[in-house]
Design an enzyme around this catalytic site. Structure first.
Site, PDB file in Angstrom:
ATOM      1  N   LYS A 109       0.879  -1.182   0.000  1.00 31.37           N
ATOM      2  CA  LYS A 109       0.000   0.000   0.000  1.00 31.37           C
ATOM      3  C   LYS A 109       0.907   1.220   0.000  1.00 31.37           C
ATOM      4  CE  LYS A 109      -3.498   1.897   3.193  1.00 31.37           C
ATOM      5  NZ  LYS A 109      -4.580   2.215   2.245  1.00 31.37           N
ATOM      6  N   THR A 136      -2.223   6.908   0.707  1.00 30.32           N
ATOM      7  CA  THR A 136      -3.419   7.002   1.533  1.00 30.32           C
ATOM      8  C   THR A 136      -4.128   8.287   1.145  1.00 30.32           C
ATOM      9  OG1 THR A 136      -4.306   6.957   3.792  1.00 30.32           O
ATOM     10  CG2 THR A 136      -2.221   8.135   3.471  1.00 30.32           C
ATOM     11  N   GLU A 150      -3.689   1.719  -3.222  1.00 29.44           N
ATOM     12  CA  GLU A 150      -4.226   1.554  -1.859  1.00 29.44           C
ATOM     13  C   GLU A 150      -4.266   0.091  -1.436  1.00 29.44           C
ATOM     14  OE1 GLU A 150      -5.535   3.324   0.581  1.00 29.44           O
ATOM     15  OE2 GLU A 150      -6.074   5.291  -0.153  1.00 29.44           O
TER      16      GLU A 150
HETATM   17  C1  LIG Z   1      -7.712   8.913  11.572  1.00 30.62           C
HETATM   18  C2  LIG Z   1      -8.054   8.430  10.226  1.00 30.62           C
HETATM   19  O1  LIG Z   1      -8.810   9.056   9.534  1.00 30.62           O
HETATM   20  N1  LIG Z   1      -7.488   7.286   9.816  1.00 30.62           N
HETATM   21  C3  LIG Z   1      -7.527   6.678   8.606  1.00 30.62           C
HETATM   22  C4  LIG Z   1      -8.101   7.254   7.468  1.00 30.62           C
HETATM   23  C5  LIG Z   1      -8.004   6.572   6.291  1.00 30.62           C
HETATM   24  N2  LIG Z   1      -7.374   5.369   6.262  1.00 30.62           N
HETATM   25  C6  LIG Z   1      -7.167   4.673   5.010  1.00 30.62           C
HETATM   26  O2  LIG Z   1      -6.608   5.554   4.068  1.00 30.62           O
HETATM   27  C7  LIG Z   1      -7.111   5.251   2.789  1.00 30.62           C
HETATM   28  C8  LIG Z   1      -7.861   6.374   2.218  1.00 30.62           C
HETATM   29  O3  LIG Z   1      -8.752   6.919   3.126  1.00 30.62           O
HETATM   30  C9  LIG Z   1      -7.927   4.055   2.939  1.00 30.62           C
HETATM   31  O4  LIG Z   1      -7.080   2.974   2.729  1.00 30.62           O
HETATM   32  C10 LIG Z   1      -8.376   4.192   4.373  1.00 30.62           C
HETATM   33  O5  LIG Z   1      -8.766   3.000   4.903  1.00 30.62           O
HETATM   34  C11 LIG Z   1      -6.831   4.814   7.400  1.00 30.62           C
HETATM   35  O6  LIG Z   1      -6.244   3.718   7.387  1.00 30.62           O
HETATM   36  N3  LIG Z   1      -6.922   5.485   8.558  1.00 30.62           N
END
Ligand SMILES: CC(=O)Nc1ccn([C@@H]2O[C@H](CO)[C@@H](O)[C@H]2O)c(=O)n1
Length: 105
Positions: A23, A26, A76
């Site tokens: 990955k 983000t 991702e």
């Molecule tokens: C505090 C907070 O917001 N934490 C987050 C927010 C997003 N994500 C990941 O980022 C990518 C795009 O959003 C996807 O893979 C989401 O699952 C995450 O792991 N943790």
């Protein structure tokens, strides 16, 4: 100078993909877009606050929710519908987002 963030949290279920290099991006909202290319950032699990690895920020680029496509999903390491589902849950009604790309240190 404003404080440059040195920590980022990911959902615990996704951290193995970050730590293994699968990955490489983000997508976050405005509140989490202040990472600076070239800086090193510590990766933590969101739920348990355990350190996973270190990454180096490569770029931070604006993107609209409606522009997220298969290319982003691949980076991702998620299926596109799943990615859009997660993002709409974390950032409801937010069109302006940011793609943060990084490399393992
Ligand atoms: C505090 C907070 O917001 N934490 C987050 C927010 C997003 N994500 C990941 O980022 C990518 C795009 O959003 C996807 O893979 C989401 O699952 C995450 O792991 N943790």
């Amino acid at each position: 100078m404003k404080d440059v963030p040195t920590k980022i949290s990911f959902f615990e279920m996704l951290t193995p993909f970050v730590a293994s290099g699968k990955k490489t991006i983000t997508i976050r909202d405005e509140s989490e877009c202040h990472y600076v290319p070239g800086t090193q950032v510590e990766v933590y699990t969101l739920e348990t606050n355990i350190k996973v690895c270190d990454i180096k920020i490569e770029s931070v680029e604006p993107i609209l929710f409606s522009e997220i496509n298969e290319f982003h999903a691949q980076q991702e390491y998620l299926e596109l519908p799943k990615l859009k589902e997660i993002i709409s849950k974390v950032y409801p009604n937010t069109e302006q987002l940011y793609v943060i790309s990084y490399k393992l240190v």
